[in-house]
Design a protein around this motif. Structure first.
Motif, short mmCIF file in Angstrom:
data_model
loop_
_atom_site.label_atom_id
_atom_site.label_comp_id
_atom_site.label_asym_id
_atom_site.label_seq_id
_atom_site.Cartn_x
_atom_site.Cartn_y
_atom_site.Cartn_z
N ASP A 146 11.56 13.27 -12.27
CA ASP A 146 10.84 14.40 -12.05
C ASP A 146 10.35 14.44 -10.67
OD1 ASP A 146 9.20 16.49 -11.92
OD2 ASP A 146 7.70 15.40 -13.58
N PRO A 147 11.15 15.62 -10.00
CA PRO A 147 10.70 15.87 -8.37
C PRO A 147 9.30 16.25 -8.54
CG PRO A 147 12.48 17.21 -9.09
CD PRO A 147 12.07 16.56 -10.30
N VAL A 148 8.51 16.89 -9.21
CA VAL A 148 7.04 16.99 -9.00
C VAL A 148 6.28 15.61 -8.87
CG1 VAL A 148 4.80 18.12 -10.10
CG2 VAL A 148 7.08 19.27 -10.36
N ALA A 149 6.56 14.61 -9.98
CA ALA A 149 6.16 13.43 -10.03
C ALA A 149 6.37 12.70 -8.52
CB ALA A 149 6.68 12.60 -11.13
N ALA A 150 7.66 12.92 -8.04
CA ALA A 150 8.05 12.12 -6.77
C ALA A 150 7.30 12.85 -5.60
CB ALA A 150 9.37 12.63 -6.60
N SER A 151 6.77 14.25 -6.03
CA SER A 151 5.81 14.50 -4.70
C SER A 151 4.44 13.95 -4.39
CB SER A 151 6.10 16.28 -4.81
OG SER A 151 5.03 16.37 -5.98
N TYR A 152 4.27 13.18 -5.34
CA TYR A 152 3.05 12.53 -5.39
C TYR A 152 3.07 10.95 -4.48
CZ TYR A 152 0.45 15.53 -8.55
OH TYR A 152 -0.48 16.42 -9.15
N ALA A 153 4.30 10.77 -4.35
CA ALA A 153 4.70 9.55 -3.61
C ALA A 153 4.64 9.66 -1.91
CB ALA A 153 5.74 8.90 -4.16
N ASP A 154 4.61 8.84 -1.43
CA ASP A 154 4.66 8.76 0.00
C ASP A 154 6.05 8.83 0.56
OD1 ASP A 154 1.94 7.73 0.14
OD2 ASP A 154 2.93 5.90 -0.04
N GLY A 198 0.91 -1.27 -0.08
CA GLY A 198 -0.02 0.06 -0.19
C GLY A 198 0.83 1.25 0.14
N SER A 199 2.39 1.28 -0.41
CA SER A 199 3.01 2.43 -0.44
C SER A 199 3.12 2.90 -1.86
CB SER A 199 4.27 1.99 0.28
OG SER A 199 4.92 1.05 -0.26
N PHE A 200 3.48 4.23 -1.93
CA PHE A 200 3.79 4.70 -3.26
C PHE A 200 4.96 5.32 -3.34
CE2 PHE A 200 2.08 7.96 -6.47
CZ PHE A 200 3.01 7.59 -7.36
N THR A 201 5.82 4.56 -3.83
CA THR A 201 7.88 5.00 -3.48
C THR A 201 8.05 5.63 -5.03
OG1 THR A 201 7.93 3.24 -2.22
CG2 THR A 201 9.85 4.25 -2.91
N ALA A 202 8.69 6.58 -5.00
CA ALA A 202 9.57 7.53 -6.20
C ALA A 202 10.78 6.98 -6.10
CB ALA A 202 9.21 8.70 -6.35
N VAL A 203 11.50 6.13 -6.95
CA VAL A 203 12.84 5.81 -6.99
C VAL A 203 13.52 6.97 -8.18
CG1 VAL A 203 14.54 4.17 -7.78
CG2 VAL A 203 12.12 3.46 -6.70
N MET A 204 14.49 7.60 -7.33
CA MET A 204 15.28 8.58 -8.03
C MET A 204 16.72 8.75 -8.06
SD MET A 204 12.98 11.99 -7.27
CE MET A 204 13.22 12.72 -8.60
N GLY A 205 17.15 9.46 -8.85
CA GLY A 205 18.88 9.37 -9.04
C GLY A 205 18.96 10.01 -10.31
N PRO A 206 20.36 10.46 -10.52
CA PRO A 206 21.08 11.04 -11.62
C PRO A 206 21.07 9.72 -12.75
CG PRO A 206 22.65 11.21 -9.72
CD PRO A 206 21.42 10.46 -9.51
#
Ligand SMILES: Nc1ncnc2c1ncn2[C@@H]1O[C@H](COP(=O)(O)OP(=O)(O)OP(=O)(O)O)[C@@H](O)[C@H]1O
Length: 260
Positions: free
Chosen positions: A206-214, A38-46
């Motif tokens: 995209d940091p904005v997309a990541a802001s939708y994640a938990d 039930g979690s929403f995770t954004a995976v980010m990195g260069p």
């Protein structure tokens, strides 16, 4: 097994080396990470930090060089190729940047394709609910070419949700969409987490997309270098800047001032 206490997806010390000898590349250098139900995770990195490799390994599309990947506590190393394919069809949903719909099939046929492939009889109520949820009830007879990009991505979201998968992996799902349409798609993903308890792992720049994640998790040079809960676009952008994500790029700087 009591799956309530087990991460839906877990990577333990996952390493992935491409190639051999002097030209080999260590894409993942020992990543340990868990994703709760039930979690929403954004995976980010260069660029080149290992995000795609991470997704390929986590989704059972590729095998780690060492380390383990667990889905609902089960080690994927024990699966042969046939079992992995079956597992992906039945327990994993995918959303891609390029939508990856089949052009000859209607919206309804695209959405129910995973059920067909898994030889499962569609539950009409569930199918109707998913289609309604993504706002495509009026478009079920259309073909992808007759839809906008945002509508096509909503078909892909419905297709990913229709089997009731343990986890949905999304790879840059808003990369091909304009800002407003991207916001709608992200909202839809967020709602599927909130109302269906869907687990989503999304790779994004995209940091904005990541802001939708938990939660946002950060990779750099194939390593997990930190995470943050309830991320805001500004804080994520700042973190990405510190990781050198936009060094040398002229136009990929996120417009964090215009947060949705
Ligand atoms: N099939 C492959 N063969 C050899 N090297 C590879 C392969 N796939 C990826 N790599 C290398 O592994 C490293 C990690 O790549 P990966 O695509 O996982 O990064 P990424 O964070 O997804 O990058 P991007 O944001 O640019 O898509 C890079 O150095 C890349 O060149």
């Amino acid at each position: 097994m009591d799956t309530t206490t087990v991460d839906t997806v877990r990577l333990n010390a996952v390493r992935k080396v491409y190639g051999k000898g002097g030209t080999s590349v260590m894409a993942l250098a020992g990543v340990t990470l868990g994703f709760q139900r039930g979690s929403f995770t954004a995976v980010m990195g260069p660029s080149g930090s290992g995000k795609s490799t991470f997704l390929q390994c986590a989704a059972g599309l590729d095998r780690p060089t060492s380390g383990t990947v667990l889905l609902d506590g089960e080690d994927l190393a024990g699966y042969d190729e046939t079992a992995l394919t079956k597992m992906r069809r039945e327990r994993i949903g995918f959303i891609f940047q390029a939508f990856n719909l089949l052009p000859a099939l209607t919206v309804m046929q695209n959405i129910t394709l995973p059920l067909k492939l898994a030889r499962r009889r569609p539950n009409p109520a569930r199918v109707a609910e998913v289609i309604d949820r993504v706002g495509l009830s009026e478009r079920t007879g259309h073909r992808p070419a007759e839809l906008s990009g945002g509508q096509q991505q909503r078909v892909a979201i419905a297709r990913a949700l229709v089997t009731g998968p343990a986890v949905v992996f999304a790879d840059e799902p808003t990369g091909a969409l304009d800002t407003r349409t991207a916001r709608e798609v992200l909202h839809l993903m967020r709602e599927s987490v909130r109302t269906l308890g869907q687990t989503i792992v999304m790779v994004t720049h995209d940091p904005v997309a990541a802001s939708y994640a938990d939660r946002a998790v950060f990779l750099a040079d194939g390593r997990f270098v930190g995470d943050m809960y309830n991320p805001t676009a500004e804080v994520v952008a700042e973190r990405m800047t510190r990781l050198g994500a936009w060094a040398g790029e002229t136009q990929a700087q996120p417009a964090t001032g215009g947060v949705f």
